[in-house]
Scaffold this motif. Structure first.
Motif, PDB file in Angstrom:
ATOM      1  N   ALA A 122      15.129  -4.860   0.067  1.00  0.00           N
ATOM      2  CA  ALA A 122      14.371  -5.621   1.064  1.00  0.00           C
ATOM      3  C   ALA A 122      15.269  -6.066   2.210  1.00  0.00           C
ATOM      4  N   PRO A 156       7.960 -10.718   3.802  1.00  0.00           N
ATOM      5  CA  PRO A 156       7.636 -11.581   2.669  1.00  0.00           C
ATOM      6  C   PRO A 156       8.509 -12.836   2.645  1.00  0.00           C
ATOM      7  N   VAL A 178       3.974  -7.836   6.714  1.00  0.00           N
ATOM      8  CA  VAL A 178       4.551  -6.718   5.964  1.00  0.00           C
ATOM      9  C   VAL A 178       4.493  -7.001   4.467  1.00  0.00           C
ATOM     10  N   ASP A 179       3.993  -6.038   3.693  1.00  0.00           N
ATOM     11  CA  ASP A 179       3.886  -6.063   2.233  1.00  0.00           C
ATOM     12  C   ASP A 179       2.501  -6.556   1.816  1.00  0.00           C
ATOM     13  N   LYS A 180       1.592  -5.609   1.629  1.00  0.00           N
ATOM     14  CA  LYS A 180       0.207  -5.944   1.315  1.00  0.00           C
ATOM     15  C   LYS A 180       0.075  -6.754   0.036  1.00  0.00           C
ATOM     16  N   HIS A 196       2.196  -8.780  -1.357  1.00  0.00           N
ATOM     17  CA  HIS A 196       2.695 -10.151  -1.188  1.00  0.00           C
ATOM     18  C   HIS A 196       1.671 -11.020  -0.470  1.00  0.00           C
ATOM     19  N   ASP A 247       2.230  -1.916   4.660  1.00  0.00           N
ATOM     20  CA  ASP A 247       2.921  -1.905   3.370  1.00  0.00           C
ATOM     21  C   ASP A 247       4.434  -2.056   3.501  1.00  0.00           C
ATOM     22  N   SER A 248       5.009  -1.430   4.530  1.00  0.00           N
ATOM     23  CA  SER A 248       6.471  -1.355   4.595  1.00  0.00           C
ATOM     24  C   SER A 248       6.989  -1.696   5.983  1.00  0.00           C
TER      25      SER A 248
END
Length: 367
Positions: free
Chosen positions: A164, A290, A320-322, A324, A352-353
């Motif tokens: 991350a 996140p 960013v990060d579905k 989370h 997602d990223s």
């Protein structure tokens, strides 16, 4: 923004040689000890001039006051300059790190002063904090004129050496290469990673990979801020002249040291001023990585003016990060509910990223 400010000796000499008059000028934190003759000359007027924290002789000070100017002398026995005219640099905040450890640095000493004075009820200490933070805001606005600023928010506990962290660094690099000025909260974790990516932008891609390896040897600022910061300066020494970005940290969170990859640092005592200023200056959008409570707060701090249109057209928000933001901390469903039917609805996205974030930001800007 006043355009009659003098923030260096070179600027002072230019004004004196060009006009001979200092009427109405504001002179911030310039050492004028060797300019007594210019300041006492009858030909050099000082009506309405204000000198903030400038070193000068008693003779010069008296002449300025006699000419109708105001002099606010340097404040003794405090570890910071409340009248500073420029942003901090990492080298300034971490000065003395190698010799005396982090506790000896201006950053640590300023935090210690804040801890001693923040609740003592002393109006003078309160005034110094307010003047300092206003001066920093002025310097930040001057620095960002014309910049396309993208804020990158995320958790301070994200450790070096993780996927991350590397992803946040690649995000900062991509945004910088696209012509944006990356602005973060200026601390460790995801903030440092994004600033690192901006620093790595001018170099080949291998530089970032090597830097990440070096930094992984000191994964966190806990328990040793010194080791953590020294590792960052080793990277900077290995690759001098990196890309510029902005860090906006606070002494309110004293356990979070500033990172050394933000070339320009606007550090505040009052966290509310810092938070609002960071988001308000992100005129090209904000990417939310996140995080925990602080990042959730930042999402809705930014969503509020977008919702009401209090800062004009809404600026893009990319989460960013579905998993989370829909499951761990489900901020996305609330954000979409708020945005429904309003102009900001076309300015929010969930990806997602980190690799998807720059394209999403561009799409929201155009949409």
């Amino acid at each position: 923004m006043i355009d009659r400010e003098i923030e260096s000796l070179e600027e002072f000499d230019h004004v004196i040689e060009g006009t001979g008059s200092l009427n109405g000028w504001r002179v911030q934190s310039v050492d004028l000890s060797d300019r007594t003759e210019a300041l006492t000359s009858a030909a050099h007027e000082t009506e309405g001039a204000v000198f903030l924290g400038c070193r000068m002789t008693p003779e010069a000070m008296a002449a300025i006051r006699d000419g109708g100017g105001l002099v606010f002398p340097p404040v003794p026995r405090v570890p910071f300059d409340p009248y500073r005219g420029r942003l901090y640099s990492p080298e300034e905040l971490f000065e003395g790190l190698s010799d005396g450890g982090y506790e000896a640095t201006p950053d640590a000493r300023s935090y210690a002063w804040f801890q001693r004075t923040k609740a003592d009820g002393d109006v003078f200490s309160s005034m110094l904090r307010a003047v300092h933070d206003d001066a920093v805001s002025d310097a930040l606005d001057e620095h960002l004129v014309g910049a396309r600023v993208v804020g990158v928010m995320g958790g301070h506990k994200l450790k070096r050496g993780t996927d991350a962290y590397a992803g946040a660094a690649r995000l900062g690099r991509a945004l910088t290469r696209a012509g944006h000025t990356v602005a973060t909260g200026g601390g460790p974790g995801a903030m440092e990673a994004a600033n690192l990516g901006a620093y790595a932008a001018p170099f080949d891609d291998g530089m970032l990979s090597k830097a990440l390896e070096m930094l992984a040897e000191s994964p966190s600022f806990e328990p040793s801020v010194g080791d953590w910061a020294e590792a960052a300066f080793q990277v900077r020494d290995g690759w001098p002249g990196g890309g510029a970005s902005v860090g906006i940290p606070t002494w309110f969170y004293g356990h979070e040291p500033p990172n050394a990859f933000a070339q320009h640092i606007a550090k505040y005592f009052v966290n509310a001023v810092r938070e609002d200023g960071l988001l308000a200056r992100s005129n090209a959008g904000v990417v939310f990585l996140p995080g925990a409570a602080g990042t959730v707060q930042e999402i809705f701090d930014h969503a509020t003016p977008n919702y009401y249109g209090s800062r004009g057209a809404p600026t893009p928000m990319v989460l960013v990060d579905k998993a989370h933001w829909t499951e761990t901390l489900p901020a996305w469903p609330l954000l979409t509910a708020l945005a429904q039917g309003r102009p900001m609805e076309r300015r929010i996205a969930l990806v997602d990223s980190v690799e998807e974030a720059p394209a999403a930001l561009e799409r929201l800007t155009e949409g």
